[in-house]
Each structure stands twice: as C-alpha cells, then as structure tokens.
Scaffold this motif. Structure first.
Motif, mmCIF file in Angstrom:
data_model
loop_
_atom_site.group_PDB
_atom_site.id
_atom_site.type_symbol
_atom_site.label_atom_id
_atom_site.label_comp_id
_atom_site.label_asym_id
_atom_site.label_seq_id
_atom_site.Cartn_x
_atom_site.Cartn_y
_atom_site.Cartn_z
ATOM 1 N N GLN A 104 0.837 -1.196 0.000
ATOM 2 C CA GLN A 104 0.000 0.000 0.000
ATOM 3 C C GLN A 104 0.879 1.256 0.000
ATOM 4 O O GLN A 104 0.598 2.219 -0.709
ATOM 5 N N ALA A 105 1.937 1.258 0.791
ATOM 6 C CA ALA A 105 2.846 2.399 0.845
ATOM 7 C C ALA A 105 3.484 2.645 -0.516
ATOM 8 O O ALA A 105 3.635 3.791 -0.947
ATOM 9 N N GLN A 106 3.859 1.594 -1.210
ATOM 10 C CA GLN A 106 4.446 1.731 -2.541
ATOM 11 C C GLN A 106 3.441 2.365 -3.505
ATOM 12 O O GLN A 106 3.802 3.224 -4.311
ATOM 13 N N ASP A 107 2.178 1.970 -3.404
ATOM 14 C CA ASP A 107 1.135 2.560 -4.244
ATOM 15 C C ASP A 107 0.926 4.043 -3.922
ATOM 16 O O ASP A 107 0.756 4.866 -4.819
ATOM 17 N N VAL A 108 0.959 4.379 -2.645
ATOM 18 C CA VAL A 108 0.712 5.756 -2.215
ATOM 19 C C VAL A 108 1.898 6.664 -2.531
ATOM 20 O O VAL A 108 1.729 7.758 -3.082
ATOM 21 N N PHE A 109 3.107 6.237 -2.182
ATOM 22 C CA PHE A 109 4.273 7.104 -2.280
ATOM 23 C C PHE A 109 5.024 6.991 -3.609
ATOM 24 O O PHE A 109 5.837 7.835 -3.927
ATOM 25 N N LYS A 110 4.776 5.940 -4.370
ATOM 26 C CA LYS A 110 5.431 5.668 -5.654
ATOM 27 C C LYS A 110 6.917 5.403 -5.496
ATOM 28 O O LYS A 110 7.371 4.329 -5.781
ATOM 29 N N ASP A 111 7.686 6.387 -5.064
ATOM 30 C CA ASP A 111 9.132 6.233 -4.905
ATOM 31 C C ASP A 111 9.413 5.760 -3.481
ATOM 32 O O ASP A 111 9.647 6.564 -2.581
ATOM 33 N N LEU A 112 9.348 4.440 -3.292
ATOM 34 C CA LEU A 112 9.532 3.834 -1.984
ATOM 35 C C LEU A 112 10.747 2.928 -2.013
ATOM 36 O O LEU A 112 10.885 2.092 -2.902
ATOM 37 N N VAL A 113 11.621 3.114 -1.043
ATOM 38 C CA VAL A 113 12.758 2.221 -0.837
ATOM 39 C C VAL A 113 12.522 1.531 0.501
ATOM 40 O O VAL A 113 12.290 2.199 1.512
ATOM 41 N N VAL A 114 12.564 0.220 0.500
ATOM 42 C CA VAL A 114 12.368 -0.543 1.731
ATOM 43 C C VAL A 114 13.735 -0.966 2.255
ATOM 44 O O VAL A 114 14.494 -1.634 1.551
ATOM 45 N N VAL A 115 14.036 -0.544 3.474
ATOM 46 C CA VAL A 115 15.237 -1.007 4.169
ATOM 47 C C VAL A 115 14.755 -2.069 5.150
ATOM 48 O O VAL A 115 14.128 -1.762 6.162
ATOM 49 N N ASP A 152 5.227 -9.649 -1.729
ATOM 50 C CA ASP A 152 5.711 -9.708 -3.109
ATOM 51 C C ASP A 152 5.429 -8.382 -3.816
ATOM 52 O O ASP A 152 4.513 -7.653 -3.446
ATOM 53 N N GLY A 153 6.220 -8.103 -4.838
ATOM 54 C CA GLY A 153 5.958 -6.956 -5.693
ATOM 55 C C GLY A 153 6.651 -5.669 -5.305
ATOM 56 O O GLY A 153 6.434 -4.643 -5.949
ATOM 57 N N LEU A 154 7.476 -5.701 -4.263
ATOM 58 C CA LEU A 154 8.200 -4.487 -3.887
ATOM 59 C C LEU A 154 9.327 -4.259 -4.887
ATOM 60 O O LEU A 154 10.059 -5.179 -5.228
ATOM 61 N N ARG A 155 9.466 -3.039 -5.346
ATOM 62 C CA ARG A 155 10.431 -2.742 -6.408
ATOM 63 C C ARG A 155 11.853 -2.496 -5.897
ATOM 64 O O ARG A 155 12.814 -2.820 -6.583
ATOM 65 N N ARG A 156 12.003 -1.889 -4.723
ATOM 66 C CA ARG A 156 13.333 -1.514 -4.241
ATOM 67 C C ARG A 156 13.486 -1.932 -2.785
ATOM 68 O O ARG A 156 12.941 -1.304 -1.894
#
Length: 182
Positions: A104-115, A152-156
């Motif tokens: 959901q965060a990736q959809d909302v923020f678009k440019d999301l990096v997960v550490v 699944d589906g996280l880009r970064r």
C-alpha cells in the motif's frame, strides 16, 4: 520538482529500527524523519511518536490527516499527510512502517525504498528482554513473527543484518542507497 523517496525502515521487533533511523539522520543531514501517529495507551512507550486516542485517530483519518494508515497488533498507525511537504524539502524521508503495509505504501508514495533489517534470533530475543516493554509471552509472540516475509511486488528492497555494530549497519545502508542513485 521531484519528490524525495520515502525510505521505509522495517523489520521484526527488537531489530533496531529506531536506532537505525536516528543513526541515519545523524549521518545524512539531507534526510528527515516523519513520526508516526499511534493509538498506543498512556504509559506505554516506544519510538518517538504522536499519541492519540482511537476516537482522535478516526477523526483524523476521516479528515484526510494521513497519507497512509493501518492497524497492527491491536493499535492504529498513521503517517501524516505532511509527509508530502517533507518529501519536497529533503533528500530522503525516513519512516518506520509495518511490513504488512508496504505494498500500500508503494502505491501511495510511488518512490519507496524498503530497508529491511534483520538480526539473529538470539540478538532479537536479548534486545526484547533488555527493553522490557512486553511480557515474556508478548516477547515470544513478537519473536514468532520475526521471520514474516516481505510482501511480493516491492520494487526496491535493501536487506541489511543489524546483529552487529550500528555504524556498520548504517554504512551498508548508505552504500546501497548511494549505489541506487548512481
């Protein structure tokens, strides 16, 4: 004007998310942090957050005060809509997110990096004991969820083991973030 990425720091309880966020802020003056709004009861501490009642939280959500909100572990969590202003002014915006809300965060923020922080099970157990916020059974529940995978589906995604020295963890994160920008 481009927006700075949202850098979501995630991992199991006791992995050191807040310590890593503080250390990243100390090392990178262009980064800022957005505090979560949480319905944590009075007397319960935790990371630096804004405490509200459930009624206040629901009112805030209906008024559009959050860019993102969710429930986890019997509490309500929100990321203030003011994160947009922070993204305009910073190189990166650090947030402590739950793993369950990352898509959901990736959809909302678009440019999301997960550490994604990890640590050895014995390190997590010792840190939970040391902080003393939960009962023994609550600690066991948290340790049981430690292996929950990222959706699944996280880009970064940047995965770093935080079992050792904090400075090493921060070095590894910054190297990988800078490698992405190159």
């Amino acid at each position: 004007m481009s927006l700075a990425p949202v850098i979501a720091v995630v991992g199991p309880s006791g992995v050191g998310k807040d310590s890593v966020i503080r250390a990243l802020l100390d090392r990178e003056p262009g980064y800022c942090r957005v505090r979560r709004v949480i319905t944590r009861p009075m007397g319960e501490q935790g990371e630096d957050f804004d405490r509200v009642t459930e009624a206040q939280f629901h009112l805030m959500a209906s008024d559009g005060a959050f860019a993102l909100h969710w429930s986890a572990h019997g509490l309500l969590y929100g990321i203030p809509a003011s994160i947009l202003d922070r993204r305009r002014a910073a190189r990166g915006v650090l947030v402590n997110l739950s793993r369950s809300v990352l898509t959901q965060a990736q959809d909302v923020f678009k440019d999301l990096v997960v550490v994604s922080l990890t640590a050895a099970p014995e390190v997590l157990a010792q840190r939970l004991r040391d902080r003393g916020r939960e009962s023994t059974s609550a600690q066991a529940d948290r340790l049981g969820r430690a292996g929950t995978p990222l959706p699944d589906g996280l880009r970064r995604v940047i995965t770093v083991d935080n079992s050792g020295p904090l400075a090493r963890t921060v070095d590894q994160i910054l190297q990988q973030l800078q490698g992405e920008r190159a």
